[in-house]
Design a protein around this motif. Structure first.
Motif, PDB file in Angstrom:
ATOM      1  N   PHE A   1      -8.818   0.656   2.894  1.00 26.16           N
ATOM      2  CA  PHE A   1      -8.680   2.056   3.041  1.00 26.16           C
ATOM      3  C   PHE A   1      -8.039   2.948   1.802  1.00 26.16           C
ATOM      4  O   PHE A   1      -7.221   2.385   1.186  1.00 26.16           O
ATOM      5  N   ILE A   2      -8.190   4.230   1.647  1.00 30.56           N
ATOM      6  CA  ILE A   2      -7.705   5.071   0.845  1.00 30.56           C
ATOM      7  C   ILE A   2      -7.035   6.417   1.594  1.00 30.56           C
ATOM      8  O   ILE A   2      -7.755   6.995   2.297  1.00 30.56           O
ATOM      9  N   GLY A   3      -5.897   6.649   1.430  1.00 30.28           N
ATOM     10  CA  GLY A   3      -5.036   7.453   2.366  1.00 30.28           C
ATOM     11  C   GLY A   3      -4.670   8.710   1.597  1.00 30.28           C
ATOM     12  O   GLY A   3      -4.212   8.524   0.609  1.00 30.28           O
ATOM     13  N   LEU A   4      -4.880   9.927   2.196  1.00 30.31           N
ATOM     14  CA  LEU A   4      -4.522  11.194   1.465  1.00 30.31           C
ATOM     15  C   LEU A   4      -3.956  12.041   2.660  1.00 30.31           C
ATOM     16  O   LEU A   4      -4.504  12.280   3.465  1.00 30.31           O
ATOM     17  N   GLY A   5      -2.730  12.704   2.273  1.00 38.19           N
ATOM     18  CA  GLY A   5      -2.022  13.572   3.196  1.00 38.19           C
ATOM     19  C   GLY A   5      -0.656  14.095   2.706  1.00 38.19           C
ATOM     20  O   GLY A   5      -0.364  13.914   1.579  1.00 38.19           O
ATOM     21  N   ARG A   6      -0.299  15.134   3.291  1.00 36.68           N
ATOM     22  CA  ARG A   6       1.210  15.753   3.021  1.00 36.68           C
ATOM     23  C   ARG A   6       2.191  14.903   3.568  1.00 36.68           C
ATOM     24  O   ARG A   6       2.549  15.074   4.578  1.00 36.68           O
ATOM     25  N   LYS A   7       2.668  13.837   2.775  1.00 30.79           N
ATOM     26  CA  LYS A   7       3.647  13.031   3.402  1.00 30.79           C
ATOM     27  C   LYS A   7       4.843  13.609   4.054  1.00 30.79           C
ATOM     28  O   LYS A   7       5.335  12.990   5.043  1.00 30.79           O
ATOM     29  N   GLU A   8       5.580  14.492   3.407  1.00 33.07           N
ATOM     30  CA  GLU A   8       6.698  15.032   3.840  1.00 33.07           C
ATOM     31  C   GLU A   8       6.712  16.203   5.029  1.00 33.07           C
ATOM     32  O   GLU A   8       7.432  16.769   5.575  1.00 33.07           O
ATOM     33  N   GLY A   9       5.293  16.434   5.458  1.00 30.58           N
ATOM     34  CA  GLY A   9       4.977  17.532   6.320  1.00 30.58           C
ATOM     35  C   GLY A   9       4.083  18.534   5.877  1.00 30.58           C
ATOM     36  O   GLY A   9       3.839  18.784   4.779  1.00 30.58           O
TER      37      GLY A   9
ATOM     38  N   MET B   1      -6.595   3.187 -12.547  1.00 31.92           N
ATOM     39  CA  MET B   1      -6.722   2.201 -11.496  1.00 31.92           C
ATOM     40  C   MET B   1      -7.829   1.011 -11.385  1.00 31.92           C
ATOM     41  O   MET B   1      -7.487  -0.215 -10.855  1.00 31.92           O
ATOM     42  N   ARG B   2      -8.697   1.266 -12.479  1.00 29.20           N
ATOM     43  CA  ARG B   2      -9.692   0.011 -12.433  1.00 29.20           C
ATOM     44  C   ARG B   2      -9.097  -1.305 -13.159  1.00 29.20           C
ATOM     45  O   ARG B   2      -9.236  -2.050 -13.022  1.00 29.20           O
ATOM     46  N   GLU B   3      -8.317  -0.641 -14.227  1.00 25.71           N
ATOM     47  CA  GLU B   3      -7.717  -1.655 -15.352  1.00 25.71           C
ATOM     48  C   GLU B   3      -6.593  -2.455 -14.553  1.00 25.71           C
ATOM     49  O   GLU B   3      -6.374  -3.716 -14.676  1.00 25.71           O
ATOM     50  N   ARG B   4      -5.890  -1.700 -13.560  1.00 29.06           N
ATOM     51  CA  ARG B   4      -4.957  -2.164 -12.679  1.00 29.06           C
ATOM     52  C   ARG B   4      -5.299  -3.314 -11.969  1.00 29.06           C
ATOM     53  O   ARG B   4      -4.856  -4.316 -11.661  1.00 29.06           O
TER      54      ARG B   4
ATOM     55  N   TYR C   1      -5.419   1.006  -0.679  1.00 33.87           N
ATOM     56  CA  TYR C   1      -5.096  -0.133  -0.030  1.00 33.87           C
ATOM     57  C   TYR C   1      -5.862  -1.488  -0.392  1.00 33.87           C
ATOM     58  O   TYR C   1      -7.169  -0.845  -0.600  1.00 33.87           O
ATOM     59  N   VAL C   2      -5.461  -2.530  -0.997  1.00 32.26           N
ATOM     60  CA  VAL C   2      -6.349  -3.356  -1.292  1.00 32.26           C
ATOM     61  C   VAL C   2      -6.236  -4.908  -0.609  1.00 32.26           C
ATOM     62  O   VAL C   2      -5.176  -5.144  -0.149  1.00 32.26           O
ATOM     63  N   SER C   3      -7.333  -5.514  -0.676  1.00 34.20           N
ATOM     64  CA  SER C   3      -7.083  -7.051  -0.184  1.00 34.20           C
ATOM     65  C   SER C   3      -7.559  -8.130  -0.988  1.00 34.20           C
ATOM     66  O   SER C   3      -8.513  -7.732  -1.896  1.00 34.20           O
ATOM     67  N   PRO C   4      -6.886  -9.297  -1.094  1.00 27.89           N
ATOM     68  CA  PRO C   4      -7.131 -10.434  -2.099  1.00 27.89           C
ATOM     69  C   PRO C   4      -8.473 -11.058  -1.608  1.00 27.89           C
ATOM     70  O   PRO C   4      -8.716 -11.950  -2.407  1.00 27.89           O
ATOM     71  N   GLU C   5      -9.164 -10.870  -0.478  1.00 25.33           N
ATOM     72  CA  GLU C   5     -10.405 -11.494  -0.167  1.00 25.33           C
ATOM     73  C   GLU C   5      -9.956 -13.079   0.144  1.00 25.33           C
ATOM     74  O   GLU C   5     -10.790 -13.875  -0.130  1.00 25.33           O
ATOM     75  N   LEU C   6      -8.884 -13.478   0.537  1.00 25.43           N
ATOM     76  CA  LEU C   6      -8.589 -14.810   0.540  1.00 25.43           C
ATOM     77  C   LEU C   6      -9.426 -15.651   1.647  1.00 25.43           C
ATOM     78  O   LEU C   6      -9.685 -16.889   1.609  1.00 25.43           O
ATOM     79  N   TYR C   7      -9.887 -15.063   2.574  1.00 23.00           N
ATOM     80  CA  TYR C   7     -10.594 -15.570   3.726  1.00 23.00           C
ATOM     81  C   TYR C   7     -11.988 -15.609   3.362  1.00 23.00           C
ATOM     82  O   TYR C   7     -12.900 -16.712   3.675  1.00 23.00           O
ATOM     83  N   GLU C   8     -12.587 -14.492   2.915  1.00 26.27           N
ATOM     84  CA  GLU C   8     -13.964 -14.543   2.328  1.00 26.27           C
ATOM     85  C   GLU C   8     -14.306 -15.409   1.030  1.00 26.27           C
ATOM     86  O   GLU C   8     -15.267 -15.997   0.901  1.00 26.27           O
TER      87      GLU C   8
ATOM     88  N   PRO D   1       2.471  18.237  13.848  1.00 23.28           N
ATOM     89  CA  PRO D   1       2.251  16.874  13.500  1.00 23.28           C
ATOM     90  C   PRO D   1       2.075  17.042  11.890  1.00 23.28           C
ATOM     91  O   PRO D   1       1.409  17.907  11.483  1.00 23.28           O
ATOM     92  N   THR D   2       2.379  15.956  11.206  1.00 19.66           N
ATOM     93  CA  THR D   2       1.816  15.575   9.940  1.00 19.66           C
ATOM     94  C   THR D   2       0.804  14.542  10.220  1.00 19.66           C
ATOM     95  O   THR D   2       0.702  13.537  10.575  1.00 19.66           O
ATOM     96  N   SER D   3      -0.282  14.984   9.131  1.00 22.34           N
ATOM     97  CA  SER D   3      -1.420  14.020   9.467  1.00 22.34           C
ATOM     98  C   SER D   3      -1.930  13.471   8.034  1.00 22.34           C
ATOM     99  O   SER D   3      -1.531  14.216   7.095  1.00 22.34           O
ATOM    100  N   LYS D   4      -2.675  12.642   8.171  1.00 22.54           N
ATOM    101  CA  LYS D   4      -3.299  11.892   7.018  1.00 22.54           C
ATOM    102  C   LYS D   4      -4.661  11.530   7.352  1.00 22.54           C
ATOM    103  O   LYS D   4      -4.671  10.994   8.483  1.00 22.54           O
ATOM    104  N   ILE D   5      -5.442  11.399   6.376  1.00 24.81           N
ATOM    105  CA  ILE D   5      -6.892  10.862   6.582  1.00 24.81           C
ATOM    106  C   ILE D   5      -6.687   9.507   5.759  1.00 24.81           C
ATOM    107  O   ILE D   5      -6.583   9.424   4.588  1.00 24.81           O
ATOM    108  N   ASN D   6      -7.372   8.435   6.511  1.00 25.86           N
ATOM    109  CA  ASN D   6      -7.804   7.072   5.884  1.00 25.86           C
ATOM    110  C   ASN D   6      -8.986   6.969   5.628  1.00 25.86           C
ATOM    111  O   ASN D   6      -9.583   6.572   6.583  1.00 25.86           O
ATOM    112  N   PHE D   7      -9.664   7.127   4.734  1.00 30.39           N
ATOM    113  CA  PHE D   7     -11.006   7.015   4.240  1.00 30.39           C
ATOM    114  C   PHE D   7     -11.340   5.398   4.034  1.00 30.39           C
ATOM    115  O   PHE D   7     -10.558   4.769   3.528  1.00 30.39           O
ATOM    116  N   TYR D   8     -12.671   4.946   4.331  1.00 26.28           N
ATOM    117  CA  TYR D   8     -12.996   3.586   4.125  1.00 26.28           C
ATOM    118  C   TYR D   8     -14.088   3.754   3.240  1.00 26.28           C
ATOM    119  O   TYR D   8     -15.264   3.812   3.389  1.00 26.28           O
TER     120      TYR D   8
END
Length: 235
Positions: A205-213, A183-186, A224-231, A145-152
């Motif tokens: 989430f912030i994901g890191l892994g070897r994408k191609e295998g 990244m902060r400025e963006r 990954y970011v959220s616009p917080e529209l509901y909150e 398998p190709t694996s990836k970790i998505n930290f929160y």
């Protein structure tokens, strides 16, 4: 069938796919995940969350399995990511992953992250608390398998500014910063409804892994970011 765990149902569904026994196939990769989980407590199997695929021709499509892992221990997360060492060649990346978790969470290198009793009390159904996600991609192109970790990182960070600065520090440390906007400025230029230092919620989430295998050396990072529209409703 009623007593099947989520993982057992997923594994059974994969093994019943038409033509799945044809060579090359993904069954060896699937078996690696099965073998790893067979040594773990039964409730680990119910961490299975999603089974997805690519919108491509069947011979080129991957099967992607998403697992939720409610532990804050980096060593335990890493063990899951490597399937207990069954996926070879990943050890050289270990400190990069550890640094990403610590920097984006504002965790000092010698900090004890959380005890098991504290972990058991963590309300993972709340938006502000989420378990780490481990992703396994099964493809006929790879024998494992190709694996990836998505930290929160919001599980640890005091606010989104800590996460943004941690990302910038990590990108600079490992030579990924290209000299443009940080990244902060963006993020600040897009999400203008509040200041990053107010709280967490924009970064998810912030994901890191070897994408191609696992046999390829290059890492892939996603934030990954959220616009917080509901909150924070905005008219």
């Amino acid at each position: 069938m009623k007593n099947l765990s989520r993982w057992q149902a997923t594994s059974l569904a994969v093994r019943q796919l038409p033509g799945v026994q044809s060579h090359p196939n993904i069954l060896l990769s699937l078996s690696m995940v099965e073998d790893y989980l067979s040594d773990k407590p039964k409730d680990w199997e119910d961490g299975t969350r999603y089974l997805a695929t690519d919108l491509l021709a069947p011979g080129k499509a991957r099967l992607k399995i998403y697992m939720r892992f409610p532990s804050h221990s980096f060593e335990e997360i890493w063990d899951y990511y490597t399937l207990g060492g069954r996926i070879d060649g990943l050890e050289e990346d270990k400190e990069k992953f550890r640094d990403l978790m610590q920097l984006t969470g504002g965790i000092s290198p010698d900090a004890k992250i959380l005890s098991q009793s504290e972990l058991d009390q963590s309300p993972y159904t709340r938006v502000s608390r989420k378990a780490t996600a481990i992703y396994f991609s099964l493809s006929t192109d790879n024998p494992c398998p190709t694996s990836k970790i998505n930290f929160y990182p919001a599980n640890f960070a005091q606010n989104d500014m800590v996460i943004a600065r941690g990302l910038d520090d990590w990108l600079s440390k490992y030579g990924w910063y290209d000299g443009g906007k940080t990244m902060r400025e963006r993020v600040e230029s897009v999400f203008t409804h509040r200041k990053l230092e107010e709280k967490t919620g924009i970064f998810t989430f912030i994901g890191l892994g070897r994408k191609e295998g696992p046999s390829k050396k290059e890492l892939s990072l996603q934030a990954y970011v959220s616009p917080e529209l509901y909150e924070n409703p905005r008219l």
